[in-house]
Design an enzyme around this catalytic site. Sequence first.
Site, PDB file in Angstrom:
ATOM      1  N   CYS A 127     -41.523 -77.118  -6.764  1.00  0.00           N
ATOM      2  CA  CYS A 127     -42.314 -77.569  -7.910  1.00  0.00           C
ATOM      3  C   CYS A 127     -43.367 -78.577  -7.402  1.00  0.00           C
ATOM      4  CB  CYS A 127     -41.364 -78.151  -8.948  1.00  0.00           C
ATOM      5  SG  CYS A 127     -42.053 -78.658 -10.509  1.00  0.00           S
ATOM      6  N   ASP A 188     -44.577 -66.951 -12.725  1.00  0.00           N
ATOM      7  CA  ASP A 188     -44.849 -68.401 -12.762  1.00  0.00           C
ATOM      8  C   ASP A 188     -46.227 -68.673 -13.378  1.00  0.00           C
ATOM      9  OD1 ASP A 188     -44.896 -71.143 -12.262  1.00  0.00           O
ATOM     10  OD2 ASP A 188     -44.002 -70.920 -10.279  1.00  0.00           O
ATOM     11  N   HIS A 220     -40.965 -69.784 -12.425  1.00  0.00           N
ATOM     12  CA  HIS A 220     -40.919 -71.097 -11.804  1.00  0.00           C
ATOM     13  C   HIS A 220     -39.461 -71.553 -11.653  1.00  0.00           C
ATOM     14  CE1 HIS A 220     -43.317 -74.685 -10.791  1.00  0.00           C
ATOM     15  NE2 HIS A 220     -42.326 -75.381 -11.263  1.00  0.00           N
TER      16      HIS A 220
END
Lengths: 252, 87
Positions: A127, A188, A220
Amino acid sequence: MYTTDQYEGMLAETVVIQGANGDTIDAYFARPLGAGLFPGMVLIHHMPGWDEWYREATRRFAHHGYAALSPNLYERYGHGTPEDVAAAARADGGVPDDQAVADLAAAMRYLRALPYVSAKVGVFGTCSGGRHAVLAASRVAGFDAIVDCWGGGVVMGPDQLTPQRPVAPIDYTADLNCPILGLFGEEDHSPTVDEVARHEEALQRQGKEYEFHMYPDAGHGFFYYHRPSYRQAQAVDGWEKIWTFLGRKLAV
Amino acid sequence: MCTMIVQKVSLEGCGKGAGGWFDMNQANVSWDHPFHAPQEHALNIDFVNADQGPSARIAVELSVESARQLVETIQAVLAEAESRGHV
């Protein structure tokens, strides 16, 4: 290859390192017992904070033979539950890039100073931590491999630049001097498939060594078993790719 | 902070958090990763008192539709209160 007759021991604890501006910050450190030499890994926590998943990931790297150190990039927001502290960081749009890079450089130097750590130190992040991994290894010498897991914001438009994040990490590509493994999901929203492709093009154009994998049916955070985003098959394959990549790039 | 979409607003009010009631002085509104809601992104509102540290926080994580309904409902309640002379 791990076998059942192998001795295994691990030390895992909180340590304190000197980060950006000389600030003392906490870091979670896990390493195999023994004289080494063990390659080092800096683990960069994700936007949701310096949390339990990162403790587990740090120990997982130690289990695989790395001296692994995960600094608390949110230290300046004080202490509380990881979520409360991360919420304070989120409200500020994250930590300043310069500060994060200096904290990560300090973590890398901490590892390099240890007698049982080899000459190889990699960096792993997910992330926002994936973005920080790319940024740190591009701006600071001393990292030998990057694992970028779905790092959003590597590609940034001019309208996304802020005083805290003044330069898009992709713009440092020419300065990158270590191989990068990137793991991404097709679903994502940050990074998108297009943004990953643009990053790949930049790496290719600059003649950098990279290995990108784009997983279908994943978005994600597909390693996070505690979230609906978890994708079992993709996560298992992704971890295998990490161990293979690091085994080659950080070989002692 | 993967999206960086966040705004802060000063406010007056009280909130009941894990440690009991406290005076709030700010709301942080973001469109970013939630901690608990099962979406990749959510409309997050953190009612906080930054002077009391990160634990002085009441967290709300809403879907887009819920957030819009909440805004409309707050406006409707305030409008009704005004129309009846309470505000």
